[in-house]
Design a protein around this motif. Sequence first.
Motif, mmCIF file in Angstrom:
data_model
loop_
_atom_site.group_PDB
_atom_site.id
_atom_site.type_symbol
_atom_site.label_atom_id
_atom_site.label_comp_id
_atom_site.label_asym_id
_atom_site.label_seq_id
_atom_site.Cartn_x
_atom_site.Cartn_y
_atom_site.Cartn_z
ATOM 1 N N UNK A 109 0.803 -1.103 0.078
ATOM 2 C CA UNK A 109 0.231 0.032 0.062
ATOM 3 C C UNK A 109 0.687 1.489 0.282
ATOM 4 N N UNK A 110 2.190 1.432 0.976
ATOM 5 C CA UNK A 110 2.584 2.636 0.922
ATOM 6 C C UNK A 110 3.606 2.660 -0.849
ATOM 7 N N UNK A 122 -0.318 11.211 5.577
ATOM 8 C CA UNK A 122 -0.819 10.509 5.458
ATOM 9 C C UNK A 122 -1.211 10.302 7.357
ATOM 10 N N UNK A 123 -2.227 9.911 7.208
ATOM 11 C CA UNK A 123 -3.654 9.593 8.335
ATOM 12 C C UNK A 123 -3.265 8.215 8.586
ATOM 13 N N UNK A 124 -2.824 7.734 9.018
ATOM 14 C CA UNK A 124 -2.667 5.818 9.531
ATOM 15 C C UNK A 124 -4.396 5.557 10.531
ATOM 16 N N UNK A 131 4.749 0.743 12.114
ATOM 17 C CA UNK A 131 5.026 -0.067 10.914
ATOM 18 C C UNK A 131 4.622 1.613 9.772
ATOM 19 N N UNK A 132 3.983 1.526 9.249
ATOM 20 C CA UNK A 132 4.209 3.303 9.082
ATOM 21 C C UNK A 132 4.685 4.391 8.578
ATOM 22 N N UNK A 137 8.731 6.448 4.426
ATOM 23 C CA UNK A 137 9.423 7.902 5.267
ATOM 24 C C UNK A 137 8.927 8.616 3.719
ATOM 25 N N UNK A 138 9.181 9.991 4.788
ATOM 26 C CA UNK A 138 8.761 11.508 3.381
ATOM 27 C C UNK A 138 7.433 11.807 3.618
#
Length: 188
Positions: A109-110, A122-124, A131-132, A137-138
């Motif tokens: 997915x990333x 990014x909203x996990x 893990x995200x 990164x970035x």
Amino acid sequence: MMSLDALAEEIAAQAKAEAKAITDAAKKTAKSVKKEADAEVADIRESMMSRAERESAQLSTELVASSRQNNQKRELIAKAAELDATWDAVKAEVGSAKMAGRAKLIKTLVAEAKDVGKGMKMRPVSIDRKALEKEAKGFDFGDDVDGLGGFTLESADGSIVLDYRFDNRLEDAWKASLGSVNETLFGN
């Protein structure tokens, strides 16, 4: 001339004969009336029996159909409950931190998100935040979102949201495989 006794005997004989004729005629009429009544009763009995048999057959058919319909309804309700329980079990498994292949799915997915989500926040889902943060990164991270796993990407002004959560993907997979799930569970 006749004597009084002879006259009395003759009157008695005629009265007896007339009484016998009246009695015989009454018996004959009674037999005829009884025969007609018996025939009418037989017709009525046959008509009523025929009607009762038709109504009984119709009622029997309706009861069988109703019973069959109730059984089908119970079966459908049981199947729906089983499908709901299976869906809940699948969601619980996918929402578990111990789900096999979770890390690989996050990486996939990333990788997809890097191509389209440059400059987005990014909203996990909280279960996958750590893990995200290692994999993505970035990306700037925002607040957590609800879900079974994954993340969303949101434009700076919030007008665009790309959904990479497991929920929608799981729902699409569930809908696509519902036929085989039914076959596995119910053999149809």
